[in-house]
Structures are given as structure tokens and as C-alpha cells.
Design an enzyme around this catalytic site. Structure first.
Site, PDB file in Angstrom:
ATOM      1  N   MET A  65       0.677  -1.143  -0.057  1.00  0.00           N
ATOM      2  CA  MET A  65      -0.295  -0.010   0.024  1.00  0.00           C
ATOM      3  C   MET A  65       0.898   1.365   0.042  1.00  0.00           C
ATOM      4  SD  MET A  65      -3.538  -0.970   2.171  1.00  0.00           S
ATOM      5  CE  MET A  65      -2.548  -0.929   3.719  1.00  0.00           C
ATOM      6  N   GLN A  79     -10.271  -2.792   2.688  1.00  0.00           N
ATOM      7  CA  GLN A  79      -9.907  -3.174   3.903  1.00  0.00           C
ATOM      8  C   GLN A  79      -9.764  -2.501   5.111  1.00  0.00           C
ATOM      9  OE1 GLN A  79      -5.928  -4.165   1.774  1.00  0.00           O
ATOM     10  NE2 GLN A  79      -5.106  -3.976   3.761  1.00  0.00           N
ATOM     11  N   HIS A  86       9.756  -3.522   3.085  1.00  0.00           N
ATOM     12  CA  HIS A  86       9.005  -3.652   1.853  1.00  0.00           C
ATOM     13  C   HIS A  86      10.184  -3.783   0.877  1.00  0.00           C
ATOM     14  CE1 HIS A  86       5.678  -0.742   3.239  1.00  0.00           C
ATOM     15  NE2 HIS A  86       4.806  -1.816   3.117  1.00  0.00           N
ATOM     16  N   VAL A 141      11.163  -7.426   9.432  1.00  0.00           N
ATOM     17  CA  VAL A 141      12.246  -6.505   9.547  1.00  0.00           C
ATOM     18  C   VAL A 141      12.154  -5.467  10.479  1.00  0.00           C
ATOM     19  CG1 VAL A 141      13.901  -4.686   8.377  1.00  0.00           C
ATOM     20  CG2 VAL A 141      12.903  -6.589   6.861  1.00  0.00           C
ATOM     21  N   SER A 198       6.681  -0.766  10.180  1.00  0.00           N
ATOM     22  CA  SER A 198       5.414  -0.743   9.792  1.00  0.00           C
ATOM     23  C   SER A 198       5.261   0.784   9.396  1.00  0.00           C
ATOM     24  CB  SER A 198       4.387  -1.010  10.791  1.00  0.00           C
ATOM     25  OG  SER A 198       3.119  -0.680  10.570  1.00  0.00           O
ATOM     26  N   LEU A 257       6.792   3.111   1.497  1.00  0.00           N
ATOM     27  CA  LEU A 257       7.676   1.901   1.626  1.00  0.00           C
ATOM     28  C   LEU A 257       8.826   2.116   2.768  1.00  0.00           C
ATOM     29  CD1 LEU A 257       8.000   1.210  -2.362  1.00  0.00           C
ATOM     30  CD2 LEU A 257       6.290   0.286  -0.612  1.00  0.00           C
ATOM     31  N   HIS A 258       9.115   1.292   3.500  1.00  0.00           N
ATOM     32  CA  HIS A 258      10.166   1.134   4.309  1.00  0.00           C
ATOM     33  C   HIS A 258      11.127   0.064   3.867  1.00  0.00           C
ATOM     34  CE1 HIS A 258       7.927  -1.732   6.183  1.00  0.00           C
ATOM     35  NE2 HIS A 258       6.656  -0.997   6.389  1.00  0.00           N
TER      36      HIS A 258
HETATM   37  O1  PAF Z   1      -0.048  -5.764   3.569  1.00  0.00           O
HETATM   38  C1  PAF Z   1      -0.623  -4.810   2.931  1.00  0.00           C
HETATM   39  O2  PAF Z   1       0.277  -4.059   2.606  1.00  0.00           O
HETATM   40  C2  PAF Z   1      -1.710  -5.166   2.360  1.00  0.00           C
HETATM   41  O3  PAF Z   1      -2.799  -5.516   3.084  1.00  0.00           O
HETATM   42  C3  PAF Z   1      -1.855  -5.767   0.877  1.00  0.00           C
HETATM   43  C4  PAF Z   1      -1.423  -7.036   0.844  1.00  0.00           C
HETATM   44  C5  PAF Z   1      -1.074  -4.873  -0.332  1.00  0.00           C
HETATM   45  C6  PAF Z   1      -3.166  -5.608   0.290  1.00  0.00           C
HETATM   46  O4  PAF Z   1      -3.752  -4.398   0.121  1.00  0.00           O
END
Ligand code: PAF
Length: 283
Positions: free
Chosen positions: A30, A61, A37, A178, A187, A33-34
Site C-alpha cells: 500500500m 480493507q 517492503h 524487518v 510498519s 515503503l520502508h
Molecule cells: O499488507 C499490505 O500492505 C496489504 O494488506 C496488501 C497485501 C497490499 C493488500 O492491500
């Protein structure tokens, strides 16, 4: 690296790769990024010649009271990081590309049982949103491999179960969590923490390590251990939604003889909710 926003353009790329027999790994994210990721991207690069990273903040979600509207968007920095990491494609579709009929009226994918425990108890529609968007991304990218972090352990298991149950032709790869130097799992939501909150946040990992040490030393009163850990977290100022020892394979409560366990927890620090987990191995 190319940034692509439409499924048609993406398919043109993946078709060419497929014709050359080049395996494709997908890293769904999503954004914001860190290093956690980037480790997923690094892993994807090591196992597949082509790597697609998706960035899509998935409204389905998030519950209405959650942070969808304020979720951090850092597309410029993310693009730079992915270029540096040598991804082939950044796939960043808009909402109407992913949900052409609207989010409310879309067909959805549900993984019953696993979707309603632990995180699912506190975020009832969350995993249905995750599995629906991940299934969509799998259909859009048609990857051979998809890479997920163990930080979201329940999500990882649910995606594995979805792929198995729906016979999706994709291999799910898991990558270890990580952590920051002080142990806090990386996160995007760590950015929400105020200075004083950030200072106590690593205690979550410490509490999970304490649970692991006790159980690996032979403690069998799991409920007692969970209770003590939850109490300690509360005293520190980390309000637990749950601390739970489960079976690694299916997140069921452990029974006698189970040796591969995992302790999972979610805590709230003011407005921020953090999750983490640690694997336990009984010999
Ligand atoms: O883990 C996440 O960042 C999200 O739940 C994902 C897997 C990209 C789905 O939106």
C-alpha cells in the site's frame, strides 16, 4: 523501471515477459515503503527475473473508523526507492481501475474461519478486503510468485489458504519481519507514533520474546502466559487487543504435542494500533 496505472498496459508487459518464459514475482503493497517492503522486493529479485511492485491503498480493507483517508501517500519517494531496488514495474492503479463497479458492490473473496479470529475479531471486514484485492492483483499481474511479509502473519496464512483453496497458480513466498534496531517491527503506521509512544513501542516485541522464552523453557499454561504478557503491556501503556499463542500452520489454539507455535499480539497506543508476532519452537 516503468510506472503503470492501467491493467491493459500492465498486461502488455507481462505478456511479453511470459512469451520469453520470464517468471514474474509480485510484491503487493500500500506504499509508504520502508526497509521491510524493500526486503520483500530484494527477495522477489532473487527468485524471479521480473518483479512487479503494486502500490494501492485498498479502501475495502479499512473500516469506516480507520485510517484510510489519512493513510500516508509517498509516491515520489516510493518510486525512487523502487528504482533503486531495481523493480521492473511499479503498478499503481487508481480506484476505478481496481473497482470498476464501486467498492461496495464488488464480488469478493472470503477465507472463512481464518478471517474472523484474532485481527478479524477486531477488524471484522478487514481480511475480506485484503483477500479480494489480492485476488484482483493476482488476476491483473498473473504472477508466478507473490511475496508477503511475516509481520502480517495472519494475512500471510490467509493469502496462502486463498491460493490453495482457489487453485490459484501462484506460489506464496514469506519473508521475515524487518525490525528497527530497538526491535520494533517496521510498519508504515510507526510514522503515526509520537516521540513518547515511539519510545515504549519496542516493548511489544520484548513482551513477545518473553512469551517465547517461557514457552520454549517448558511452560505449558499458555493462557496464564498470555494473561501476564497482556497485563505487562497494559502497565507499560500498550493496550492489548489480544496476546495469543497459536499453532503456526493454521492459527488454531495449540493442542498437546504441537511444536511449531507463534505468539501474536495487537496493541493500541493512543490512536495507533500495532501488530507483531514471534515464532516459538518447542523441542
Ligand atoms: O499488507 C499490505 O500492505 C496489504 O494488506 C496488501 C497485501 C497490499 C493488500 O492491500
Amino acid at each position: 523501471m516503468e510506472t503503470i496505472t492501467t491493467i491493459a498496459e500492465l498486461r502488455a508487459h507481462t505478456k511479453a515477459w511470459r512469451m520469453r518464459d520470464e517468471a514474474i514475482a509480485l510484491v503487493p503493497t500500500m506504499g509508504n515503503l520502508h526497509d521491510g517492503h524493500l526486503k520483500l522486493v530484494q527477495h522477489a529479485k532473487a527468485i524471479a527475473p521480473r518483479v512487479v511492485v503494486s502500490i494501492f491503498v485498498n479502501p475495502m480493507q479499512f473500516a469506516p473508523n480507520e485510517d484510510y483517508e489519512s493513510y500516508p501517500l509517498t509516491m515520489g519517494l516510493d518510486t525512487e526507492a523502487l528504482m533503486e531496488a531495481d523493480a521492473d514495474v511499479l503498478f499503481a492503479p487508481g480506484i476505478s481501475e481496481v473497482y470498476p463497479g464501486g467498492v461496495k458492490h464488488t464480488a469478493s473473496v472470503v477465507v472463512p474461519g481464518l478471517n474472523s479470529m484474532l485481527e478479524g475479531e477486531h477488524r471484522p471486514s478487514h481480511f475480506n478486503g485484503v483477500t479480494t484485492v489480492v485476488a484482483k492483483l493476482f488476476n491483473m499481474v498473473q504472477p508466478d510468485i507473490a511475496v508477503f511479509g511475516e509481520k502480517d502473519y495472519q494475512q500471510l496464512l490467509i493469502v496462502e489458504r486463498m491460493a490453495r483453496d482457489l487453485n490459484l497458480p501462484v506460489r506464496i513466498e514469506a519473508v521475515e519481519t524487518v525490525r528497527e534496531e530497538d526491535g520494533l517491527a517496521m510498519s508504515s503506521r510507526n510514522n503515526y507514533l509520537q516521540v513518547a509512544e515511539r519510545a515504549i513501542a519496542p516493548q511489544l516485541y520484548q513482551a513477545l520474546l518473553d512469551v517465547k522464552a517461557l514457552v520454549e523453557a517448558g511452560e505449558t499454561d499458555f493462557q496464564g502466559v498470555e494473561h501476564v504478557a497482556a497485563q505487562q503491556l497494559t502497565e507499560i501503556g500498550l493496550a492489548p487487543d489480544y496476546v495469543s499463542i497459536r499453532r503456526q500452520s493454521d492459527l488454531a489454539p495449540p493442542t498437546a504435542g504441537d511444536t511449531r507455535l507463534v505468539v501474536l499480539a495487537a496493541v493500541r497506543i493512543e490512536a495507533t494500533r500495532l501488530i507483531d508476532n514471534v515464532k516459538i519452537s518447542i523441542t
